[in-house]
Design a protein around this motif. Structure first.
Motif, PDB file in Angstrom:
ATOM      1  N   GLY A  80       0.781  -1.230   0.000  1.00  9.02           N
ATOM      2  CA  GLY A  80       0.000   0.000   0.000  1.00  9.02           C
ATOM      3  C   GLY A  80       0.813   1.280   0.000  1.00  9.02           C
ATOM      4  N   THR A  81       2.122   1.156  -0.046  1.00 11.89           N
ATOM      5  CA  THR A  81       3.000   2.330  -0.047  1.00 11.89           C
ATOM      6  C   THR A  81       3.646   2.478  -1.415  1.00 11.89           C
ATOM      7  OG1 THR A  81       3.472   2.007   2.290  1.00 11.89           O
ATOM      8  CG2 THR A  81       4.995   3.402   1.056  1.00 11.89           C
ATOM      9  N   ASP A  82       3.713   3.701  -1.901  1.00 13.99           N
ATOM     10  CA  ASP A  82       4.345   3.989  -3.176  1.00 13.99           C
ATOM     11  C   ASP A  82       5.861   3.997  -2.974  1.00 13.99           C
ATOM     12  OD1 ASP A  82       3.732   6.640  -5.621  1.00 13.99           O
ATOM     13  OD2 ASP A  82       4.377   4.581  -5.852  1.00 13.99           O
ATOM     14  N   VAL A  83       6.565   3.057  -3.602  1.00 10.20           N
ATOM     15  CA  VAL A  83       8.017   2.946  -3.468  1.00 10.20           C
ATOM     16  C   VAL A  83       8.673   3.411  -4.761  1.00 10.20           C
ATOM     17  CG1 VAL A  83       9.945   1.354  -3.114  1.00 10.20           C
ATOM     18  CG2 VAL A  83       7.785   0.988  -1.905  1.00 10.20           C
ATOM     19  N   VAL A  84       9.513   4.449  -4.682  1.00 10.38           N
ATOM     20  CA  VAL A  84      10.228   4.935  -5.860  1.00 10.38           C
ATOM     21  C   VAL A  84      11.450   4.051  -6.076  1.00 10.38           C
ATOM     22  CG1 VAL A  84      11.479   6.873  -6.876  1.00 10.38           C
ATOM     23  CG2 VAL A  84       9.410   7.291  -5.546  1.00 10.38           C
ATOM     24  N   ILE A  85      11.523   3.465  -7.253  1.00 10.05           N
ATOM     25  CA  ILE A  85      12.644   2.582  -7.597  1.00 10.05           C
ATOM     26  C   ILE A  85      13.849   3.413  -8.005  1.00 10.05           C
ATOM     27  CG2 ILE A  85      13.398   0.754  -9.170  1.00 10.05           C
ATOM     28  CD1 ILE A  85      10.346   0.010  -9.353  1.00 10.05           C
ATOM     29  N   GLY A  86      13.629   4.485  -8.756  1.00  7.81           N
ATOM     30  CA  GLY A  86      14.727   5.356  -9.155  1.00  7.81           C
ATOM     31  C   GLY A  86      14.377   6.227 -10.341  1.00  7.81           C
ATOM     32  N   ASP A  87      15.317   7.106 -10.680  1.00  5.47           N
ATOM     33  CA  ASP A  87      15.194   7.989 -11.843  1.00  5.47           C
ATOM     34  C   ASP A  87      16.132   7.484 -12.931  1.00  5.47           C
ATOM     35  OD1 ASP A  87      14.846  11.179 -10.118  1.00  5.47           O
ATOM     36  OD2 ASP A  87      13.437   9.568 -10.467  1.00  5.47           O
ATOM     37  N   PHE A  88      15.658   7.553 -14.176  1.00  2.29           N
ATOM     38  CA  PHE A  88      16.426   7.018 -15.297  1.00  2.29           C
ATOM     39  C   PHE A  88      16.374   7.993 -16.466  1.00  2.29           C
ATOM     40  CE2 PHE A  88      14.722   3.665 -12.696  1.00  2.29           C
ATOM     41  CZ  PHE A  88      15.784   2.824 -12.509  1.00  2.29           C
ATOM     42  N   ASP A  89      17.434   8.006 -17.266  1.00  2.00           N
ATOM     43  CA  ASP A  89      17.477   8.856 -18.453  1.00  2.00           C
ATOM     44  C   ASP A  89      16.600   8.290 -19.564  1.00  2.00           C
ATOM     45  OD1 ASP A  89      19.237  10.766 -17.398  1.00  2.00           O
ATOM     46  OD2 ASP A  89      20.967   9.508 -17.897  1.00  2.00           O
ATOM     47  N   ASP A  90      16.437   6.968 -19.594  1.00  2.00           N
ATOM     48  CA  ASP A  90      15.723   6.297 -20.671  1.00  2.00           C
ATOM     49  C   ASP A  90      14.422   5.685 -20.146  1.00  2.00           C
ATOM     50  OD1 ASP A  90      15.638   5.169 -23.404  1.00  2.00           O
ATOM     51  OD2 ASP A  90      15.844   3.258 -22.347  1.00  2.00           O
ATOM     52  N   GLU A  91      13.339   5.868 -20.867  1.00  3.76           N
ATOM     53  CA  GLU A  91      12.027   5.353 -20.476  1.00  3.76           C
ATOM     54  C   GLU A  91      12.023   3.827 -20.380  1.00  3.76           C
ATOM     55  OE1 GLU A  91       7.429   5.796 -22.114  1.00  3.76           O
ATOM     56  OE2 GLU A  91       9.090   6.277 -23.431  1.00  3.76           O
ATOM     57  N   GLU A  92      12.640   3.159 -21.340  1.00  3.92           N
ATOM     58  CA  GLU A  92      12.676   1.693 -21.333  1.00  3.92           C
ATOM     59  C   GLU A  92      13.509   1.166 -20.172  1.00  3.92           C
ATOM     60  OE1 GLU A  92      14.263  -1.878 -24.153  1.00  3.92           O
ATOM     61  OE2 GLU A  92      13.185  -0.230 -25.138  1.00  3.92           O
ATOM     62  N   GLU A  93      14.582   1.848 -19.836  1.00  2.00           N
ATOM     63  CA  GLU A  93      15.419   1.454 -18.694  1.00  2.00           C
ATOM     64  C   GLU A  93      14.607   1.517 -17.397  1.00  2.00           C
ATOM     65  OE1 GLU A  93      19.652   2.833 -16.644  1.00  2.00           O
ATOM     66  OE2 GLU A  93      18.775   4.036 -18.248  1.00  2.00           O
ATOM     67  N   ALA A  94      13.772   2.543 -17.256  1.00  2.00           N
ATOM     68  CA  ALA A  94      12.904   2.661 -16.083  1.00  2.00           C
ATOM     69  C   ALA A  94      11.886   1.526 -16.058  1.00  2.00           C
ATOM     70  CB  ALA A  94      12.195   4.013 -16.090  1.00  2.00           C
ATOM     71  N   ALA A  95      11.349   1.164 -17.220  1.00  4.89           N
ATOM     72  CA  ALA A  95      10.376   0.066 -17.297  1.00  4.89           C
ATOM     73  C   ALA A  95      11.023  -1.271 -16.916  1.00  4.89           C
ATOM     74  CB  ALA A  95       9.792  -0.013 -18.698  1.00  4.89           C
ATOM     75  N   ARG A  96      12.262  -1.476 -17.317  1.00  8.21           N
ATOM     76  CA  ARG A  96      12.954  -2.728 -16.957  1.00  8.21           C
ATOM     77  C   ARG A  96      13.265  -2.770 -15.456  1.00  8.21           C
ATOM     78  NH1 ARG A  96      13.668  -5.764 -21.268  1.00  8.21           N
ATOM     79  NH2 ARG A  96      13.728  -4.775 -23.313  1.00  8.21           N
TER      80      ARG A  96
END
Length: 118
Positions: A80-96
């Protein structure tokens, strides 16, 4: 022929043509300027004149664009908590990165962006 609403084109005004569909009651609106251009309800001319904005949304689950720096943010809900995985330069990298965390949390039940990759 089509009814014309607005000042005539010789005066430099805007003409609006309205066509009503007889069978369905639908209608189409097209505007034209005195310069001779025409567009259908906001058409391509307005889009071509506007500067291109960076893409704000993502097609991938758990990925969005940060307004401040324009980077791609990956996040997931955990307990129930929103966990930020990280910031990425590439959209696909964030999706992976989202997929990797989703596999850790949900195992085989994870809903992934790239289900066929390992």
């Amino acid at each position: 022929t089509d009814p014309v609403i607005g000042p005539p084109s010789e005066s430099g005004g805007l003409q609006v043509h309205v066509t009503l569909g007889a069978a369905t009651g639908s209608h189409c609106v097209a505007a034209s300027s005195a310069a001779g251009g025409s567009s259908a309800a906001g058409g391509a001319e307005a889009a071509a004149a506007a500067p291109a904005e960076p893409k704000r949304t993502s097609a991938f689950r758990g990925v969005s664009r940060r307004y401040g720096n324009g980077r791609w943010k990956a996040r997931i809900k955990q307990h129930g908590t929103d966990v930020v995985i990280g910031d990425f330069d590439d959209e696909e990298e964030a999706a992976r990165a989202y997929d990797a965390r989703a596999r850790q949390i949900h195992g085989d039940n994870a809903i992934l962006n790239f289900p066929n990759s390992s």
